[in-house]
Motif scaffolding. Sequence first.
Motif, PDB file in Angstrom:
ATOM      1  N   LYS A  15      41.684 -26.081 -43.267  1.00  0.00           N
ATOM      2  CA  LYS A  15      41.701 -27.016 -42.142  1.00  0.00           C
ATOM      3  C   LYS A  15      40.287 -27.415 -41.736  1.00  0.00           C
ATOM      4  CE  LYS A  15      46.070 -25.595 -40.055  1.00  0.00           C
ATOM      5  NZ  LYS A  15      46.694 -24.921 -38.899  1.00  0.00           N
ATOM      6  N   ARG A  16      39.392 -26.444 -41.699  1.00  0.00           N
ATOM      7  CA  ARG A  16      37.991 -26.728 -41.346  1.00  0.00           C
ATOM      8  C   ARG A  16      37.365 -27.679 -42.363  1.00  0.00           C
ATOM      9  NH1 ARG A  16      35.459 -20.914 -39.502  1.00  0.00           N
ATOM     10  NH2 ARG A  16      36.798 -20.610 -37.674  1.00  0.00           N
ATOM     11  N   ILE A  17      37.638 -27.418 -43.628  1.00  0.00           N
ATOM     12  CA  ILE A  17      37.096 -28.270 -44.694  1.00  0.00           C
ATOM     13  C   ILE A  17      37.651 -29.688 -44.569  1.00  0.00           C
ATOM     14  CG2 ILE A  17      37.037 -28.668 -47.202  1.00  0.00           C
ATOM     15  CD1 ILE A  17      35.163 -26.470 -46.300  1.00  0.00           C
ATOM     16  N   GLU A  18      38.951 -29.809 -44.312  1.00  0.00           N
ATOM     17  CA  GLU A  18      39.563 -31.130 -44.160  1.00  0.00           C
ATOM     18  C   GLU A  18      38.979 -31.875 -42.959  1.00  0.00           C
ATOM     19  OE1 GLU A  18      43.797 -30.715 -44.053  1.00  0.00           O
ATOM     20  OE2 GLU A  18      43.938 -30.236 -46.185  1.00  0.00           O
ATOM     21  N   GLU A  19      38.817 -31.168 -41.835  1.00  0.00           N
ATOM     22  CA  GLU A  19      38.216 -31.798 -40.651  1.00  0.00           C
ATOM     23  C   GLU A  19      36.787 -32.247 -40.923  1.00  0.00           C
ATOM     24  OE1 GLU A  19      38.642 -28.992 -37.476  1.00  0.00           O
ATOM     25  OE2 GLU A  19      40.815 -29.242 -37.362  1.00  0.00           O
ATOM     26  N   GLU A  20      36.041 -31.405 -41.619  1.00  0.00           N
ATOM     27  CA  GLU A  20      34.660 -31.776 -41.968  1.00  0.00           C
ATOM     28  C   GLU A  20      34.656 -32.984 -42.893  1.00  0.00           C
ATOM     29  OE1 GLU A  20      30.579 -31.743 -41.939  1.00  0.00           O
ATOM     30  OE2 GLU A  20      31.968 -30.663 -40.646  1.00  0.00           O
ATOM     31  N   ASN A  21      35.580 -33.025 -43.844  1.00  0.00           N
ATOM     32  CA  ASN A  21      35.685 -34.177 -44.744  1.00  0.00           C
ATOM     33  C   ASN A  21      36.008 -35.447 -43.964  1.00  0.00           C
ATOM     34  OD1 ASN A  21      35.041 -32.761 -47.052  1.00  0.00           O
ATOM     35  ND2 ASN A  21      37.173 -32.408 -47.650  1.00  0.00           N
ATOM     36  N   LYS A  22      36.923 -35.332 -42.982  1.00  0.00           N
ATOM     37  CA  LYS A  22      37.265 -36.497 -42.164  1.00  0.00           C
ATOM     38  C   LYS A  22      36.037 -36.990 -41.390  1.00  0.00           C
ATOM     39  CE  LYS A  22      42.170 -35.484 -41.458  1.00  0.00           C
ATOM     40  NZ  LYS A  22      43.192 -35.087 -40.482  1.00  0.00           N
TER      41      LYS A  22
END
Length: 104
Positions: A15-22
């Motif tokens: 989730k953290r990685i996805e948020e950072e990607n966004k």
Amino acid sequence: MDTPITRAEHEEFRKRIEEENKRQNCRINKLEDTFEKINSLATSTEKLATSMEAMLKEQEEQGGRLKILEERDGEKWRKVVGYIVTAVVGIVVGFIFTQIGIGG
């Protein structure tokens, strides 16, 4: 030693990685938009400079034509004044000759 992570830890990390990607994708999109605007501005500035160069050339040509016209008007005025002065001098000389009895 290596201890495996739990499924919950893995999901939290994902989730953290996805948020950072966004966030990064949003920043990249904003940068791309800004780049396009700057590129458009540079193109417009180049077109403006070209247009101003053409206007300067045209203005210089018009200035040359105006100078020729002004000189022509001044030349005509000088001729008219010269004719008037010649006529006045001729009349005065004729009058003087008439007074002293040389003329007809």
